[in-house]
Enzyme design. Structure first.
Site, PDB file in Angstrom:
ATOM      1  CG  HIS A   4      -0.364   0.024   2.600  1.00  0.00           C
ATOM      2  ND1 HIS A   4       0.151   1.174   3.164  1.00  0.00           N
ATOM      3  CD2 HIS A   4      -0.255  -1.009   3.337  1.00  0.00           C
ATOM      4  CE1 HIS A   4       0.499   0.964   4.324  1.00  0.00           C
ATOM      5  NE2 HIS A   4       0.334  -0.461   4.256  1.00  0.00           N
ATOM      6  CG  ASP A  12       1.778   6.774 -24.363  1.00  0.00           C
ATOM      7  OD1 ASP A  12       3.028   6.712 -24.231  1.00  0.00           O
ATOM      8  OD2 ASP A  12       1.288   7.766 -24.269  1.00  0.00           O
ATOM      9  CG  ASP A  51      -3.786   5.146  -0.128  1.00  0.00           C
ATOM     10  OD1 ASP A  51      -4.503   5.229   0.489  1.00  0.00           O
ATOM     11  OD2 ASP A  51      -2.406   5.283   0.056  1.00  0.00           O
ATOM     12  CG  MET A  61       1.659  13.106 -19.321  1.00  0.00           C
ATOM     13  SD  MET A  61       2.763  12.417 -20.505  1.00  0.00           S
ATOM     14  CE  MET A  61       3.722  11.506 -19.635  1.00  0.00           C
ATOM     15  CE1 TYR A 101       7.376  11.479 -19.778  1.00  0.00           C
ATOM     16  CE2 TYR A 101       8.483  13.677 -20.096  1.00  0.00           C
ATOM     17  CZ  TYR A 101       7.857  12.478 -20.614  1.00  0.00           C
ATOM     18  OH  TYR A 101       7.441  12.257 -21.965  1.00  0.00           O
ATOM     19  CE1 TYR A 119       0.965  15.658 -22.849  1.00  0.00           C
ATOM     20  CE2 TYR A 119      -0.090  15.723 -24.903  1.00  0.00           C
ATOM     21  CZ  TYR A 119       0.931  16.291 -23.981  1.00  0.00           C
ATOM     22  OH  TYR A 119       1.742  17.095 -24.378  1.00  0.00           O
TER      23      TYR A 119
END
Length: 138
Positions: A4, A12, A51, A61, A101, A119
């Site tokens: 957790h 992609d 979570d 993104m 990133y 994206y």
């Protein structure tokens, strides 16, 4: 072995998955040839709880400031949110490309799909399965 609070990148086919996965906690890159991001997120979230103890357990993104998200990028975000919504009420939040990133480098592992829409990259934070078998919530 993901615990957790660990984060999983689902990306992609254009994402630098090999170099990013080398920096992750596990160093693992999982290739899902033949799957796109909505299919991958649907399958992953059928067994991976998100979570509920943090404000933002799911990200997509987003472009840097001054760059517009192309329509196909909007579509992949919407279809992944739809896949996510089959399993949770959590809404994804945008994370600027370069911040994405950086965060991805600190993730547990990377799952690369054959998604071609721009994206089409996502981060999911693992939660806890409660005693009743459902996602544990505060």
């Amino acid at each position: 072995s993901m615990g957790h609070g660990d984060e999983l990148v689902v990306c992609d086919c254009n994402f630098p998955a090999a170099s990013t996965s080398a920096k992750t906690t596990s160093g693992k890159l999982v290739l899902l040839a033949g799957a796109d991001c909505p299919q991958a997120v649907d399958a992953i979230c059928s067994v991976l709880p998100l979570d509920y103890f943090v404000d933002d357990p799911a990200y997509h993104m987003s472009p840097s400031e001054g760059i517009e998200l192309p329509p196909s990028g909007q579509k992949v975000h919407a279809t992944v949110q739809s896949a996510l919504s089959k399993h949770t009420d959590i809404q994804m939040k945008p994370l600027e490309r370069f911040a994405f990133y950086e965060r991805a480098n600190k993730s547990f592992a990377v799952v690369q799909t054959m998604e071609r829409r721009p994206y089409g990259c996502f981060i999911l934070k693992k939660g806890v399965v409660g005693p009743d078998g459902k996602d544990l919530k505060p």
